[in-house]
Write a protein that holds these residues in place. Structure first.
Motif, PDB file in Angstrom:
ATOM      1  N   ASP A 295       0.770  -1.267   0.011  1.00  0.00           N
ATOM      2  CA  ASP A 295       0.296   0.136  -0.069  1.00  0.00           C
ATOM      3  C   ASP A 295       0.471   1.204   0.110  1.00  0.00           C
ATOM      4  OD1 ASP A 295       1.364  -0.985   2.435  1.00  0.00           O
ATOM      5  OD2 ASP A 295      -0.875   0.114   3.510  1.00  0.00           O
ATOM      6  N   ALA A 296       2.302   1.553   0.076  1.00  0.00           N
ATOM      7  CA  ALA A 296       2.464   2.547  -0.474  1.00  0.00           C
ATOM      8  C   ALA A 296       2.048   3.255  -1.094  1.00  0.00           C
ATOM      9  CB  ALA A 296       4.282   1.971  -0.745  1.00  0.00           C
ATOM     10  N   GLY A 297       2.348   4.611  -0.699  1.00  0.00           N
ATOM     11  CA  GLY A 297       1.725   5.939  -1.662  1.00  0.00           C
ATOM     12  C   GLY A 297       0.037   6.651  -1.164  1.00  0.00           C
ATOM     13  N   THR A 298      -0.111   5.106  -0.277  1.00  0.00           N
ATOM     14  CA  THR A 298      -1.656   5.623   0.643  1.00  0.00           C
ATOM     15  C   THR A 298      -1.228   6.141   2.105  1.00  0.00           C
ATOM     16  OG1 THR A 298      -1.440   3.331   1.861  1.00  0.00           O
ATOM     17  CG2 THR A 298      -2.239   3.157  -0.450  1.00  0.00           C
ATOM     18  N   ILE A 299      -2.404   7.205   2.129  1.00  0.00           N
ATOM     19  CA  ILE A 299      -2.206   7.814   3.018  1.00  0.00           C
ATOM     20  C   ILE A 299      -2.290   7.050   4.575  1.00  0.00           C
ATOM     21  CG2 ILE A 299      -3.516   9.831   4.494  1.00  0.00           C
ATOM     22  CD1 ILE A 299      -4.021  10.906   2.212  1.00  0.00           C
ATOM     23  N   LEU A 300      -1.880   7.229   5.706  1.00  0.00           N
ATOM     24  CA  LEU A 300      -2.188   6.217   6.286  1.00  0.00           C
ATOM     25  C   LEU A 300      -2.977   7.320   7.711  1.00  0.00           C
ATOM     26  CD1 LEU A 300       1.541   4.616   7.258  1.00  0.00           C
ATOM     27  CD2 LEU A 300      -0.938   3.685   6.053  1.00  0.00           C
ATOM     28  N   TRP A 301      -2.922   8.420   7.408  1.00  0.00           N
ATOM     29  CA  TRP A 301      -3.636   8.707   8.492  1.00  0.00           C
ATOM     30  C   TRP A 301      -3.410  10.773   8.265  1.00  0.00           C
ATOM     31  CZ3 TRP A 301      -0.291  13.082  10.575  1.00  0.00           C
ATOM     32  CH2 TRP A 301       0.347  12.976  10.666  1.00  0.00           C
ATOM     33  N   GLU A 302      -4.105  11.032   8.534  1.00  0.00           N
ATOM     34  CA  GLU A 302      -4.324  12.818   8.091  1.00  0.00           C
ATOM     35  C   GLU A 302      -5.018  13.746   9.276  1.00  0.00           C
ATOM     36  OE1 GLU A 302      -5.988  13.130   4.007  1.00  0.00           O
ATOM     37  OE2 GLU A 302      -7.782  12.385   5.185  1.00  0.00           O
ATOM     38  N   THR A 303      -4.839  15.346   9.126  1.00  0.00           N
ATOM     39  CA  THR A 303      -6.041  16.084  10.133  1.00  0.00           C
ATOM     40  C   THR A 303      -5.474  16.926   9.262  1.00  0.00           C
ATOM     41  OG1 THR A 303      -6.242  17.263  11.666  1.00  0.00           O
ATOM     42  CG2 THR A 303      -4.185  16.637  11.071  1.00  0.00           C
ATOM     43  N   THR A 304      -6.545  18.100   9.395  1.00  0.00           N
ATOM     44  CA  THR A 304      -6.980  19.465   8.557  1.00  0.00           C
ATOM     45  C   THR A 304      -6.816  20.433   9.582  1.00  0.00           C
ATOM     46  OG1 THR A 304      -9.147  19.026   8.702  1.00  0.00           O
ATOM     47  CG2 THR A 304      -8.407  18.134   6.329  1.00  0.00           C
ATOM     48  N   ALA A 305      -6.409  19.844  10.641  1.00  0.00           N
ATOM     49  CA  ALA A 305      -6.403  20.661  12.075  1.00  0.00           C
ATOM     50  C   ALA A 305      -5.348  21.934  11.910  1.00  0.00           C
ATOM     51  CB  ALA A 305      -6.357  19.944  13.375  1.00  0.00           C
ATOM     52  N   TRP A 306      -4.182  21.081  11.370  1.00  0.00           N
ATOM     53  CA  TRP A 306      -3.174  22.134  11.007  1.00  0.00           C
ATOM     54  C   TRP A 306      -3.189  22.333   9.541  1.00  0.00           C
ATOM     55  CZ3 TRP A 306       0.149  24.893  13.560  1.00  0.00           C
ATOM     56  CH2 TRP A 306       1.841  25.219  12.573  1.00  0.00           C
ATOM     57  N   ASN A 307      -3.534  23.920   9.443  1.00  0.00           N
ATOM     58  CA  ASN A 307      -3.919  24.476   7.969  1.00  0.00           C
ATOM     59  C   ASN A 307      -3.456  26.085   7.559  1.00  0.00           C
ATOM     60  OD1 ASN A 307      -4.663  24.863   4.833  1.00  0.00           O
ATOM     61  ND2 ASN A 307      -6.881  24.971   5.686  1.00  0.00           N
ATOM     62  N   HIS A 308      -1.750  25.756   8.069  1.00  0.00           N
ATOM     63  CA  HIS A 308      -1.254  27.846   7.232  1.00  0.00           C
ATOM     64  C   HIS A 308      -1.075  27.873   6.090  1.00  0.00           C
ATOM     65  CE1 HIS A 308      -2.386  28.467  11.426  1.00  0.00           C
ATOM     66  NE2 HIS A 308      -2.116  27.184  11.906  1.00  0.00           N
ATOM     67  N   GLN A 309      -0.992  29.069   5.155  1.00  0.00           N
ATOM     68  CA  GLN A 309      -0.282  29.226   4.270  1.00  0.00           C
ATOM     69  C   GLN A 309       0.702  29.130   4.259  1.00  0.00           C
ATOM     70  OE1 GLN A 309      -1.597  32.922   2.458  1.00  0.00           O
ATOM     71  NE2 GLN A 309      -1.541  32.264   0.432  1.00  0.00           N
TER      72      GLN A 309
END
Length: 483
Positions: A295-309
């Protein structure tokens, strides 16, 4: 009677004049209220100066230009092969003893070379210094190879591209292995060359192939070579991509369903919960992407809580699953707790604070020392702004010590070698500090260059320290035995 008529006429005349003045005032007031005095004013934001203007996106002939000048003979063996060094922590494990006090007339300068305006740092591999420069005269991104001991140019390799100044042009560090060198230019042109002679292998136009949006101030992401793969955070139609270092063939692409954008932050390898992953702090969120397995290349975890330009520092990933994130321009910092269970991952925000309330950084990535994090606070950190601080390992809001109000470092880089912390401030003053989790202990300080904006990451190998300001790179001999 005549006098009465005259007075009446004068009064009427005065009245008419008064009425005209009142009317003129009313008209003027109405015009002033109705008019937008800044309607023609074009507002600017940091980094938008010359951003992308007049730049041709397609048809860059990557690697087309090259010249060889000499062949290196050296007995040097040490390396600083990439951004943040061999172990991704900005700490050298070299056993070469380094000076802790400068000679009276300053450090021993081995050589200096002029560079195009920028902040690109060097990589060092077995006696050779590699830096991706923008040559303003040639209008080209050029990977330059210098002898570490003499500064002689060995070869150059690059491509023509028309860029405008945007707080400098170059700002990345090459990745180097025994066989390859990988670079990424201001407009995200990826170039792979043979390390031995700089001959071109393959290239990738990220902006063209993935529809990527180039970040403010051009590309700041440093490329990664990991287990024979080139790892690039493209943004656009993919979040991350892996390419075969030998051929440039695309091995996998991570879908970018959330349409996150490329940031200046660099991808960090991380081992946690029995998996190898790449942690990337994008403009839009932060994610861990599987680095191995089917599954290389797949997202294991993510969050949009940290979102800065504007995100320049890379994630600091600690063994217990703590991930420290920071950015400038008021973003402050966030601490994530990553957990693994049954082959899946969860992530929780355990702390978030403003830059004045704890460790934060605008440009450089903090260094972990003795379980503590060391970093230079951003300009909006209140009384501690631009000071080097050490924070408690269990509470990044708790400052253990700071360098003091008379010792501010701006946006400069720092690294640890031979149990010494080397810090460069905006004006290219090099300060040596004894790293400690108890106190700030300065050993010496000397202004090395006369320029400004000395923000390029440091590199060190075999006792030679390479640093730069915005237009000059210098190599300092810091080895005790050669003084």
């Amino acid at each position: 009677m005549v006098n009465k008529l005259i007075r009446s006429f004068r009064l009427s005349h005065v009245t008419r004049v008064s009425l005209l003045l009142v009317l003129a005032g009313v008209i003027s007031l109405g015009w002033w209220l109705a008019r937008d005095p800044v309607r023609d004013l074009v507002t600017t934001q940091p980094g938008l100066d010359n951003r992308g203007e007049g730049v041709v996106v397609a048809d860059i002939d990557i690697g087309a230009y090259g010249e060889n000048y000499s062949v290196l003979e050296t007995g040097l063996t040490e390396t600083w092969p990439r951004f943040r060094g061999e172990f991704f922590n900005n700490i050298s494990r070299s056993e070469v003893p380094l000076i802790e006090k400068f000679p009276e007339d300053g450090p021993l300068v081995k050589w200096t070379v002029p560079l195009g305006e920028g902040h690109a740092g060097a990589a060092i591999y077995k006696g050779v210094v590699y830096v991706l420069d923008y040559d303003e005269e040639e209008r080209a991104d050029l990977l330059r190879a210098y002898s570490l001991e003499t500064g002689d140019t060995l070869w150059v390799r690059g491509y023509k591209i028309n860029l405008k100044r945007n707080h400098g042009m170059s700002r990345t560090v090459p990745a180097v292995t025994e066989d390859y060198i990988l670079t990424i230019g201001p407009r995200s042109h990826v170039m792979c060359v043979n390390r031995a002679d700089g001959s071109f292998r393959w290239g990738l136009n990220v902006e063209k192939e993935y529809g990527a949006e180039i970040p403010l101030w051009y590309t700041g992401q440093c490329p990664l070579i990991h287990e024979g793969k080139a790892i690039i955070a493209t943004g656009g139609s993919a979040l991350l991509v892996a390419l075969d270092m030998e051929t440039g063939e695309v091995l996998w692409e991570t879908p970018n369903d959330r349409a996150w954008l490329m940031s200046h932050s660099s991808v960090m390898p991380y081992e946690f919960g029995g998996r190898s992953m790449y942690v990337y702090s994008a403009y839009g969120g932060v994610a861990g992407v599987a680095a191995d397995g089917p599954d290389a290349g797949t997202i294991l975890w993510e969050t949009t809580a940290w979102n800065h330009q504007v995100i320049a520092p890379s994630p600091v990933c600690m063994p217990d699953g703590t991930i420290f994130l920071t950015a400038g321009y008021g973003a402050g910092a966030m601490v994530l707790q990553l957990r693994a269970s049954g082959g899946s991952y969860s992530v929780e925000v355990i702390n978030e604070y403003a830059p004045k309330d704890g460790l934060a950084s605008e440009q450089q990535t903090p260094v972990e020392f003795d379980g503590h994090l060391l970093g230079i606070l951003p300009k909006d950190a209140g009384p501690l702004r631009n000071q080097l601080v050490c924070v408690h390992p269990g509470n990044f809001n708790q400052v253990v010590w700071s360098s003091g109000q008379d010792k501010r470092f701006g946006l400069g880089p720092y690294m640890i070698a031979d149990n010494k912390l080397f810090i460069v401030d905006d004006d290219a003053t090099l300060t040596i500090v004894r790293p400690s989790s108890r106190e700030y202990l300065e050993l010496d300080s000397y202004r090395v260059l006369e320029g400004h904006d000395a923000w390029g990451p440091l590199a060190i190998a075999d006792g030679y320290l390479v640093m730069r300001d915005s237009k000059t790179m210098v190599c300092l001999d810091m080895a005790v035995e050669r003084q």
